[in-house]
Design a protein around this motif. Structure first.
Motif, mmCIF file in Angstrom:
data_model
loop_
_atom_site.group_PDB
_atom_site.id
_atom_site.type_symbol
_atom_site.label_atom_id
_atom_site.label_comp_id
_atom_site.label_asym_id
_atom_site.label_seq_id
_atom_site.Cartn_x
_atom_site.Cartn_y
_atom_site.Cartn_z
ATOM 1 N N VAL A 16 47.531 41.997 42.631
ATOM 2 C CA VAL A 16 48.927 42.121 43.052
ATOM 3 C C VAL A 16 49.079 41.266 44.311
ATOM 4 O O VAL A 16 48.462 41.548 45.335
ATOM 5 C CB VAL A 16 49.292 43.594 43.358
ATOM 6 N N ASP A 17 49.858 40.191 44.183
ATOM 7 C CA ASP A 17 49.983 39.261 45.313
ATOM 8 C C ASP A 17 50.680 39.908 46.503
ATOM 9 O O ASP A 17 51.572 40.729 46.345
ATOM 10 C CB ASP A 17 50.788 38.024 44.887
ATOM 11 N N GLY A 18 50.246 39.505 47.680
ATOM 12 C CA GLY A 18 50.941 39.912 48.892
ATOM 13 C C GLY A 18 50.642 41.326 49.345
ATOM 14 O O GLY A 18 51.098 41.761 50.372
ATOM 15 N N LYS A 19 49.856 42.063 48.551
ATOM 16 C CA LYS A 19 49.486 43.412 48.972
ATOM 17 C C LYS A 19 48.193 43.342 49.777
ATOM 18 O O LYS A 19 47.692 42.284 50.097
ATOM 19 C CB LYS A 19 49.314 44.305 47.737
ATOM 20 N N MET A 20 47.650 44.486 50.071
ATOM 21 C CA MET A 20 46.367 44.577 50.767
ATOM 22 C C MET A 20 45.301 43.720 50.070
ATOM 23 O O MET A 20 45.348 43.562 48.856
ATOM 24 C CB MET A 20 45.867 46.020 50.694
ATOM 25 N N GLU A 21 44.332 43.266 50.847
ATOM 26 C CA GLU A 21 43.200 42.527 50.280
ATOM 27 C C GLU A 21 42.590 43.283 49.095
ATOM 28 O O GLU A 21 42.097 42.685 48.140
ATOM 29 C CB GLU A 21 42.094 42.326 51.330
ATOM 30 N N THR A 22 42.610 44.616 49.194
ATOM 31 C CA THR A 22 42.040 45.466 48.152
ATOM 32 C C THR A 22 42.513 45.062 46.760
ATOM 33 O O THR A 22 41.743 45.099 45.806
ATOM 34 C CB THR A 22 42.460 46.933 48.434
ATOM 35 N N VAL A 23 43.794 44.699 46.632
ATOM 36 C CA VAL A 23 44.297 44.328 45.311
ATOM 37 C C VAL A 23 44.633 42.841 45.168
ATOM 38 O O VAL A 23 44.968 42.392 44.089
ATOM 39 C CB VAL A 23 45.530 45.180 44.888
ATOM 40 N N SER A 24 44.544 42.059 46.244
ATOM 41 C CA SER A 24 44.901 40.642 46.106
ATOM 42 C C SER A 24 43.691 39.727 45.949
ATOM 43 O O SER A 24 43.783 38.640 45.390
ATOM 44 C CB SER A 24 45.763 40.183 47.297
ATOM 45 N N LYS A 25 42.517 40.169 46.412
ATOM 46 C CA LYS A 25 41.380 39.233 46.433
ATOM 47 C C LYS A 25 40.696 39.039 45.083
ATOM 48 O O LYS A 25 40.053 38.011 44.856
ATOM 49 C CB LYS A 25 40.364 39.673 47.485
ATOM 50 N N SER A 26 40.844 40.012 44.172
ATOM 51 C CA SER A 26 40.100 39.937 42.910
ATOM 52 C C SER A 26 40.446 38.663 42.129
ATOM 53 O O SER A 26 39.597 38.068 41.475
ATOM 54 C CB SER A 26 40.368 41.168 42.048
ATOM 55 N N LYS A 27 41.720 38.238 42.236
ATOM 56 C CA LYS A 27 42.155 37.043 41.520
ATOM 57 C C LYS A 27 41.365 35.802 41.969
ATOM 58 O O LYS A 27 40.986 34.956 41.161
ATOM 59 C CB LYS A 27 43.642 36.843 41.826
ATOM 60 N N LEU A 28 41.109 35.715 43.265
ATOM 61 C CA LEU A 28 40.367 34.562 43.787
ATOM 62 C C LEU A 28 38.888 34.633 43.388
ATOM 63 O O LEU A 28 38.267 33.605 43.111
ATOM 64 C CB LEU A 28 40.506 34.487 45.314
ATOM 65 N N VAL A 29 38.343 35.851 43.374
ATOM 66 C CA VAL A 29 36.951 35.989 42.932
ATOM 67 C C VAL A 29 36.858 35.591 41.464
ATOM 68 O O VAL A 29 35.941 34.861 41.052
ATOM 69 C CB VAL A 29 36.433 37.441 43.130
ATOM 70 N N ALA A 30 37.842 36.033 40.668
ATOM 71 C CA ALA A 30 37.847 35.696 39.235
ATOM 72 C C ALA A 30 37.930 34.180 39.033
ATOM 73 O O ALA A 30 37.251 33.619 38.167
ATOM 74 C CB ALA A 30 39.013 36.396 38.537
ATOM 75 N N ALA A 31 38.738 33.511 39.850
ATOM 76 C CA ALA A 31 38.876 32.054 39.708
ATOM 77 C C ALA A 31 37.539 31.363 40.008
ATOM 78 O O ALA A 31 37.160 30.404 39.323
ATOM 79 C CB ALA A 31 39.968 31.539 40.641
ATOM 80 N N LEU A 32 36.820 31.844 41.005
ATOM 81 C CA LEU A 32 35.505 31.266 41.327
ATOM 82 C C LEU A 32 34.525 31.486 40.171
ATOM 83 O O LEU A 32 33.731 30.603 39.823
ATOM 84 C CB LEU A 32 34.949 31.884 42.613
ATOM 85 N N ILE A 33 34.597 32.672 39.581
ATOM 86 C CA ILE A 33 33.719 32.971 38.437
ATOM 87 C C ILE A 33 34.058 32.040 37.280
ATOM 88 O O ILE A 33 33.175 31.454 36.648
ATOM 89 C CB ILE A 33 33.862 34.452 38.020
ATOM 90 N N GLU A 34 35.366 31.882 37.012
ATOM 91 C CA GLU A 34 35.781 31.010 35.906
ATOM 92 C C GLU A 34 35.388 29.556 36.141
ATOM 93 O O GLU A 34 35.138 28.814 35.200
ATOM 94 C CB GLU A 34 37.284 31.137 35.664
ATOM 95 N N ALA A 35 35.303 29.160 37.393
ATOM 96 C CA ALA A 35 34.881 27.792 37.712
ATOM 97 C C ALA A 35 33.365 27.632 37.586
ATOM 98 O O ALA A 35 32.824 26.547 37.796
ATOM 99 C CB ALA A 35 35.339 27.435 39.127
ATOM 100 N N GLY A 36 32.676 28.725 37.280
ATOM 101 C CA GLY A 36 31.220 28.649 37.088
ATOM 102 C C GLY A 36 30.418 28.825 38.365
ATOM 103 O O GLY A 36 29.203 28.641 38.365
ATOM 104 N N ASP A 37 31.064 29.216 39.443
ATOM 105 C CA ASP A 37 30.380 29.291 40.739
ATOM 106 C C ASP A 37 29.383 30.441 40.869
ATOM 107 O O ASP A 37 28.624 30.489 41.842
ATOM 108 C CB ASP A 37 31.407 29.398 41.877
ATOM 109 N N ALA A 38 29.411 31.366 39.912
ATOM 110 C CA ALA A 38 28.459 32.486 40.010
ATOM 111 C C ALA A 38 27.402 32.408 38.917
ATOM 112 O O ALA A 38 26.620 33.337 38.736
ATOM 113 C CB ALA A 38 29.201 33.821 39.932
ATOM 114 N N GLY A 39 27.360 31.290 38.190
ATOM 115 C CA GLY A 39 26.411 31.174 37.085
ATOM 116 C C GLY A 39 27.054 31.641 35.799
ATOM 117 O O GLY A 39 28.281 31.568 35.640
ATOM 118 N N GLU A 40 26.201 32.134 34.884
ATOM 119 C CA GLU A 40 26.720 32.497 33.562
ATOM 120 C C GLU A 40 27.317 33.903 33.596
ATOM 121 O O GLU A 40 26.605 34.908 33.507
ATOM 122 C CB GLU A 40 25.587 32.420 32.537
#
Ligand SMILES: [Zn+2]
Length: 289
Positions: A16-40
């Motif tokens: 949920v954009d613009g809310k607490m980090e608790t609910v806004s940061k997961s999207k950025l972590v997911a994008a890093l995962i999708e870019a392959g930054d965490a491996g398989e």
């Protein structure tokens, strides 16, 4: 044999954009995962937590008040349908991570905002306690579950819900007295508030020692212990990276299924949300390796 790819639970509903980090940061972590930054790593959408499941960990009246009157949200001045949807998805993600780990050994969910929620109230921006739900889900298949809570703050909500459960072990290493709790069973409860940052990793070892008997590990991987993410001066990024590797190595050496939740991690000390997400990615990397 190489490990199978790591499955991590996430859906765009979590964010949920613009809310607490608790609910806004997961999207950025997911994008890093999708870019392959965490491996398989595979991202998978969980099934939403059901009312019946929420009533296993919370009083029925609190669940009703939260779902129907928006109670627990209004108390923190934040109600929106996307926020409720986010919380039901990320709570369900914890349950699905347990199921996946029971099959393939490990998993996680990009959930946070869990451990302060009590049986009959929300607290500290946590409405439903996904750690507690995960523990009960695991206990359908194993005898004992450990919850290792390395968020900066204490998991008083988890203790409120599961402190009396004879099959649940709680180990909590905090750097802050917010939501503190007192062990009521020396065998199953470990609690420490860190005073000397250089001893932080020793306390993590002490916590792990008290979990020797568990058959399943739930790791609440807070980054808010790190000095620049809202944590304690002297707890460095190197220490946090060592911590993530150590927890995974510990669980693998014991051949027990293990899952993670993201937990706290904030911009309070000048980090960008992207930098907070990059810190959380370290947990995903450690699990994927
Ligand atoms: Zn925290």
């Amino acid at each position: 044999m190489p490990n199978p790819p790591l499955t991590v639970y996430y859906s765009p509903t979590y964010a949920v954009d613009g809310k607490m980090e608790t609910v806004s940061k997961s999207k950025l972590v997911a994008a890093l995962i999708e870019a392959g930054d965490a491996g398989e790593v595979w991202l998978e959408a969980p099934k939403l937590a059901t009312r019946q499941e929420l009533e296993l960990i919370h009083e029925a009246e609190y669940v009703r008040h939260t779902l129907e009157d928006k109670g627990a949200f209004l108390e923190v001045g934040a109600w929106s349908q996307p926020l409720l949807d986010s919380i039901l998805a990320s709570t369900g993600g914890m349950r699905d991570a347990v199921k996946e780990a029971l099959k393939n050994g490990r998993s996680g969910s990009l959930s946070s905002g869990l451990h302060h929620a009590r049986r009959n109230s929300g607290n500290g921006f946590c409405q439903f306690n996904g750690l507690a739900l995960a523990a009960l889900e695991a206990l359908k298949k194993v005898k004992t579950v450990g919850i290792l809570d390395l968020d900066a703050h204490a998991g008083g909500g988890t203790f409120d819900i599961l402190g009396n459960h004879p099959q649940v072990y709680l180990a909590d290493v905090t750097v802050n007295s917010f939501d503190s709790w007192e062990p009521s069973d020396r065998e199953r409860h470990f609690y420490v508030e860190v005073e000397q940052p250089k001893r932080y990793l020793e306390h993590v070892e002490e916590a792990l020692l008290t979990l020797e008997r568990v058959d399943f590990l739930i790791y609440n991987a807070g980054m808010d212990t790190y000095e620049k993410a809202g944590g304690m001066k002297g707890i460095t990024k190197e220490m946090i990276l060592k911590r993530e590797k150590r927890v995974v190595e510990w669980a693998r050496a014991r051949k027990i299924p293990h899952i993670f939740a993201l937990a706290g991690g904030y911009k309070w000390d000048g980090l960008t949300l992207q930098q907070v997400a990059e810190l959380h990615l370290e947990t995903v990397k450690a699990f994927a390796a």
